[in-house]
Design a protein around this motif. Structure first.
Motif, mmCIF file in Angstrom:
data_model
loop_
_atom_site.group_PDB
_atom_site.id
_atom_site.type_symbol
_atom_site.label_atom_id
_atom_site.label_comp_id
_atom_site.label_asym_id
_atom_site.label_seq_id
_atom_site.Cartn_x
_atom_site.Cartn_y
_atom_site.Cartn_z
ATOM 1 N N GLU A 290 45.431 24.015 38.362
ATOM 2 C CA GLU A 290 44.658 25.542 37.808
ATOM 3 C C GLU A 290 45.632 26.977 37.011
ATOM 4 O O GLU A 290 47.070 26.640 36.681
ATOM 5 C CB GLU A 290 44.711 26.685 38.905
ATOM 6 C CG GLU A 290 44.183 27.872 39.027
ATOM 7 C CD GLU A 290 44.297 28.734 40.333
ATOM 8 O OE1 GLU A 290 43.415 28.358 41.229
ATOM 9 O OE2 GLU A 290 44.214 30.010 39.997
ATOM 10 N N ASP A 291 45.272 26.813 35.818
ATOM 11 C CA ASP A 291 46.003 28.157 34.822
ATOM 12 C C ASP A 291 47.132 27.579 34.593
ATOM 13 O O ASP A 291 48.482 28.305 34.240
ATOM 14 C CB ASP A 291 45.974 29.754 35.221
ATOM 15 C CG ASP A 291 44.846 30.475 35.531
ATOM 16 O OD1 ASP A 291 44.083 30.017 35.057
ATOM 17 O OD2 ASP A 291 45.289 31.148 35.855
ATOM 18 N N GLY A 292 47.369 26.408 33.636
ATOM 19 C CA GLY A 292 48.072 25.536 33.275
ATOM 20 C C GLY A 292 48.701 25.865 32.265
ATOM 21 O O GLY A 292 49.947 26.913 31.313
ATOM 22 N N GLY A 316 40.320 26.939 35.018
ATOM 23 C CA GLY A 316 40.553 28.507 34.648
ATOM 24 C C GLY A 316 40.050 29.370 35.984
ATOM 25 O O GLY A 316 39.248 29.698 36.017
ATOM 26 N N ASP A 317 41.440 30.446 35.460
ATOM 27 C CA ASP A 317 41.226 31.540 36.582
ATOM 28 C C ASP A 317 41.508 32.448 35.484
ATOM 29 O O ASP A 317 39.816 33.437 35.700
ATOM 30 C CB ASP A 317 42.712 30.884 37.813
ATOM 31 C CG ASP A 317 42.998 32.200 38.647
ATOM 32 O OD1 ASP A 317 42.153 33.647 37.721
ATOM 33 O OD2 ASP A 317 43.606 32.661 39.313
ATOM 34 N N ASP A 318 42.253 33.429 35.336
ATOM 35 C CA ASP A 318 42.565 33.713 34.514
ATOM 36 C C ASP A 318 41.704 33.878 32.706
ATOM 37 O O ASP A 318 41.447 34.759 32.145
ATOM 38 C CB ASP A 318 44.513 34.746 34.275
ATOM 39 C CG ASP A 318 45.058 35.056 35.607
ATOM 40 O OD1 ASP A 318 44.392 35.230 36.124
ATOM 41 O OD2 ASP A 318 46.513 35.019 35.076
ATOM 42 N N VAL A 339 36.234 26.009 37.394
ATOM 43 C CA VAL A 339 36.304 27.714 37.456
ATOM 44 C C VAL A 339 36.667 27.832 38.724
ATOM 45 O O VAL A 339 36.629 27.470 39.371
ATOM 46 C CB VAL A 339 34.779 28.257 37.210
ATOM 47 C CG1 VAL A 339 35.012 29.963 37.598
ATOM 48 C CG2 VAL A 339 34.285 27.840 35.869
ATOM 49 N N LEU A 340 37.818 28.803 38.546
ATOM 50 C CA LEU A 340 38.099 29.603 39.549
ATOM 51 C C LEU A 340 37.555 30.497 40.306
ATOM 52 O O LEU A 340 36.773 31.717 39.573
ATOM 53 C CB LEU A 340 39.521 30.202 39.788
ATOM 54 C CG LEU A 340 40.497 29.848 41.504
ATOM 55 C CD1 LEU A 340 40.233 28.669 41.293
ATOM 56 C CD2 LEU A 340 41.290 31.203 41.257
ATOM 57 N N ILE A 341 36.839 30.879 41.024
ATOM 58 C CA ILE A 341 35.968 31.836 41.724
ATOM 59 C C ILE A 341 36.269 33.398 42.322
ATOM 60 O O ILE A 341 36.584 32.381 43.758
ATOM 61 C CB ILE A 341 34.689 31.815 42.585
ATOM 62 C CG1 ILE A 341 33.897 30.245 40.904
ATOM 63 C CG2 ILE A 341 33.510 32.689 42.523
ATOM 64 C CD1 ILE A 341 33.404 30.854 40.333
ATOM 65 N N LYS A 342 36.669 34.330 41.798
ATOM 66 C CA LYS A 342 37.285 35.412 42.897
ATOM 67 C C LYS A 342 36.025 36.601 42.553
ATOM 68 O O LYS A 342 36.179 37.072 41.536
ATOM 69 C CB LYS A 342 38.525 35.747 41.573
ATOM 70 C CG LYS A 342 39.909 34.824 42.565
ATOM 71 C CD LYS A 342 40.571 35.156 41.683
ATOM 72 C CE LYS A 342 42.016 34.588 41.686
ATOM 73 N NZ LYS A 342 43.047 35.247 40.855
ATOM 74 N N PRO A 343 35.532 36.944 44.000
ATOM 75 C CA PRO A 343 34.622 37.870 43.613
ATOM 76 C C PRO A 343 34.384 38.871 42.985
ATOM 77 O O PRO A 343 33.909 39.854 42.180
ATOM 78 C CB PRO A 343 33.682 38.356 44.901
ATOM 79 C CG PRO A 343 34.168 36.845 45.523
ATOM 80 C CD PRO A 343 35.442 36.253 45.251
HETATM 81 MG MG LIG Z 1 45.181 31.598 39.807
#
Ligand SMILES: [Mg+2]
Ligand SMILES: O=C(O)[C@@H](CO)OP(=O)(O)O
Length: 430
Positions: A290-292, A316-318, A339-343
């Motif tokens: 994640e976010d490499g 992909g987070d950021d 995709v990273l899912i952060k509400p």
């Molecule tokens: Mg992250």
């Protein structure tokens, strides 16, 4: 059968503390039928610059400007009145009203922490009124899918005050387990084996923000060796039973166009970072990175995707910040594959669901995630099962605010009985 009245009667908010001792917003919704529920927003430390705004008081004084009296006042004097009379079961209308009331693309006026607490509390109140479990209410999947718990057992970067590795998170993924409950047990056993091994090596067993250990290692690769050893000592096989995931959170060590690995005294280009990830993926059972690369390094991300996107889930987070516009660009340009899912990066339940659906409709992975500052709210556990995303990261199998999500998944697995399935290796896109 009498119809239950799910009209929103009142919404109240209060300031509570998160797991880092910072204030956060909790909203409480009461419906005409008497059902009520509450929900709290989490808070990140390695936040992406493209995330929706987290509204704080700003002025020195209480909590040094980090207070959330402004969000609380917005809910108690405005948002609550605006939403009174809405049907809590019409989540889209409620969220649309929040989005319109804010009026900006980034929740600049109300703050995503403000809108999310309300949005989640409304969903939970509606589920309560209907007498349904939250995961059933949100998705009603015929075959509930229990996620692989992505357990962050070694912390670095900003989550460990830069005392450990530059990479922020080293996670284990017990995808070979037959059930979620077994997966969680395996993870906890490995966590304890790692603790014993660190002690033996003379390392500190103090923990970082997400409950993983934060030893002062001498490279970003050393944690991988420590973890492989811990997996074996616990009696499991790396690669067939347990995978490893990394969240370097590289935006936080990307300066002036280069990646600064302080622990190793190295400054690398994007191409050199990609070479390193390729080597790591060849040498260790790495299933997710994640976010490499950094949040605006689209060229670097493209290189990484071309190099190992066929065999590693690249999240992909950021880079995407749970924002459909940015995810659409990734899909169009072949950058990343999950995709990273952060509400709280986007601010409402409806928009979070849209981000998950967009990923899934394009054959991409969607990994739901906690934040480094958390409460015991378990919304994301139910959400993950409802959306069938196959994996969830919510910290170490230790510390109350983290384990409460895992414990909620144990309850869901038990309640769902025979219909339930554990995602296992199929929970990943690669
Ligand atoms: Mg992250
Ligand atoms: O980078 C991340 O993925 C998260 C959660 O693990 O950290 P933070 O909440 O600090 O952004």
């Amino acid at each position: 059968m009498t119809e239950i009245d799910t009209t929103i009667q009142s919404i109240r908010a209060r300031e509570i503390l998160d797991s880092r001792g910072n204030p956060t917003v909790e909203a409480e919704v009461t419906l005409a039928c008497g059902a009520h529920a509450r929900a709290a927003s989490p808070s990140g430390a390695s936040t992406g610059v493209h995330e929706a705004l987290e509204l704080r008081d700003g002025t020195p004084g209480r909590y040094n400007g980090k207070g959330v009296q402004r969000p609380v006042n917005l809910i108690n004097h405005g948002i609550g009145d605006r939403l009174t009379g809405f049907d809590a079961r019409d989540q889209q209308a409620v969220d649309r009203a929040l989005i319109d009331l804010d009026g900006t693309a980034n929740k600049q006026n109300l703050g995503a922490n403000t809108t999310l607490a309300v949005s989640m509390a409304v969903a939970r109140a509606a589920a309560t009124a209907e007498g349904r479990r939250l995961w059933e209410y949100l998705g009603d999947p015929a075959e509930p899918l229990l996620p692989v718990p992505m357990m962050n057992i070694l912390n670095g970067g900003v989550h460990a005050n830069w005392q450990g590795p530059d990479f922020q998170e080293y996670l284990i993924a017990p995808y070979g387990a037959p059930t979620f409950a077994e997966a969680l047990r395996w993870g906890a056993e490995i966590y304890h084996a790692l603790k014993a091994f660190l002690k033996e090596k003379g390392y500190s067993t103090g923990v970082g923000d997400e409950g993983g250990f934060a030893p002062a290692v001498s490279s970003n690769t050393e944690p991988l060796d420590l973890i492989v050893e811990a997996i074996e000592r616990a009696g499991y096989t790396p690669g067939t039973q347990i995978g490893i995931a990394l969240d370097p959170a590289s935006s936080s060590f990307y300066h002036d166009g280069a990646y600064e690995l302080r622990t190793e005294g190295l400054t690398l280009t994007a191409a050199e970072m990609v070479d390193r990830y390729r080597d790591l993926a060849g040498a260790y059972p790495i299933v997710v990175i994640e976010d490499g690369l950094a949040e605006d390094d689209w060229d670097g991300w493209r290189l990484l995707t071309e190099a190992i996107g066929d065999r590693v889930e690249l999240v992909g987070d950021d880079l995407f910040v749970t924002n459909v516009t940015r995810i659409e660009r990734g899909i169009r340009e072949g950058v990343a594959n999950a995709v990273l899912i952060k509400p709280n990066q986007i601010g409402t339940v409806t928009e979070t669901i849209a981000a998950v659906r967009l990923a899934q409709q394009n054959g991409w992975g969607a990994m739901v995630s906690h934040r480094s500052g958390e409460t015991v709210d378990t919304f994301i556990a139910d959400f993950t099962v409802a959306m069938r995303t196959g994996h969830l990261k919510t910290g170490a199998p230790a510390r109350g605010e983290r384990v409460e999500k895992y414990n909620q998944l144990l309850r869901i697995e038990e309640a769902a009985g025979g219909a339930v399935r554990y995602a296992g290796r199929a929970g990943f896109v690669r």
